[in-house]
Design a protein around this motif. Structure first.
Motif, PDB file in Angstrom:
ATOM      1  N   CYS A  52       4.832  12.473  -7.945  1.00 22.03           N
ATOM      2  CA  CYS A  52       3.661  11.871  -7.315  1.00 22.03           C
ATOM      3  C   CYS A  52       2.586  12.913  -7.100  1.00 22.03           C
ATOM      4  O   CYS A  52       2.861  14.025  -6.674  1.00 22.03           O
ATOM      5  N   ASP A  85       1.375   3.637  -7.143  1.00 20.20           N
ATOM      6  CA  ASP A  85       1.399   2.296  -7.719  1.00 20.20           C
ATOM      7  C   ASP A  85       2.816   1.768  -7.606  1.00 20.20           C
ATOM      8  O   ASP A  85       3.754   2.363  -8.143  1.00 20.20           O
ATOM      9  N   GLU A 130       0.836  -1.203   0.000  1.00 18.75           N
ATOM     10  CA  GLU A 130       0.000   0.000   0.000  1.00 18.75           C
ATOM     11  C   GLU A 130       0.867   1.247   0.000  1.00 18.75           C
ATOM     12  O   GLU A 130       1.748   1.400   0.844  1.00 18.75           O
ATOM     13  N   SER A 186      -1.963   8.919   1.674  1.00 15.86           N
ATOM     14  CA  SER A 186      -3.162   8.110   1.510  1.00 15.86           C
ATOM     15  C   SER A 186      -4.172   8.524   2.584  1.00 15.86           C
ATOM     16  O   SER A 186      -3.810   9.094   3.615  1.00 15.86           O
ATOM     17  N   GLY A 246      -0.969  11.503  -6.608  1.00 12.49           N
ATOM     18  CA  GLY A 246      -2.160  10.785  -6.204  1.00 12.49           C
ATOM     19  C   GLY A 246      -1.816   9.362  -5.842  1.00 12.49           C
ATOM     20  O   GLY A 246      -0.755   9.094  -5.285  1.00 12.49           O
ATOM     21  N   HIS A 247      -2.703   8.467  -6.182  1.00  8.21           N
ATOM     22  CA  HIS A 247      -2.525   7.065  -5.818  1.00  8.21           C
ATOM     23  C   HIS A 247      -1.157   6.536  -6.230  1.00  8.21           C
ATOM     24  O   HIS A 247      -0.716   6.743  -7.358  1.00  8.21           O
ATOM     25  N   TYR A 266       2.095  13.842  -0.881  1.00  2.82           N
ATOM     26  CA  TYR A 266       0.848  13.097  -1.028  1.00  2.82           C
ATOM     27  C   TYR A 266       0.736  12.133   0.142  1.00  2.82           C
ATOM     28  O   TYR A 266       1.745  11.566   0.591  1.00  2.82           O
TER      29      TYR A 266
END
Length: 126
Positions: A104, A109, A45, A60, A106-107, A58
């Motif tokens: 970066c 990966d 994650e 989460s 956002g989400h 950023y």
């Protein structure tokens, strides 16, 4: 770039820890660096990242307002200050580099990151 993560340990719920990721190599000062975490049986994650070009960050949703990512003045060490730790924060934490061109926003990966540190275990107990 080579990455060395440190700072994990055993803490109680509500306490704090600071993780560090020391980067070395020709692009260490310029690479976008992120923190991921993983528990057994689950996917890695993305937790947080920082962009060296403009200092933007950023987080989460699971760590927002509790964790703070920062980069030292030399640019080659990234810290993750983790406050108000919860049981569900227990995981192996990895730092990763997306290279100098990575930005970066956002989400996160894991497939976008080319270099990984060895991981440091964070255990939060009740």
């Amino acid at each position: 770039v080579q990455l060395q993560a440190s700072g994990g340990g055993l803490v109680q719920v509500g306490e704090s820890l600071r993780l560090s990721c020391a980067a070395s190599g020709p692009t260490a000062d310029y690479d976008g660096i992120a923190w991921f975490r993983q528990v057994p049986g689950k996917e890695r994650e993305g937790v947080s990242c920082i962009n060296p070009s403009d200092g933007t960050t950023y987080y989460s949703d699971s760590v927002k307002n509790r964790f703070t990512i920062s980069r030292d003045n030399r640019g080659n060490t990234v810290h993750l200050q983790m406050n108000s730790l919860k049981l569900e924060d227990t995981a192996v934490y990895y730092c990763a580099s997306g290279g100098p061109m990575y930005y970066c926003s956002g989400h996160l990966d894991a497939a976008d990151f080319e270099s990984w540190g060895q991981g440091t275990l964070v255990t939060v107990s009740s």
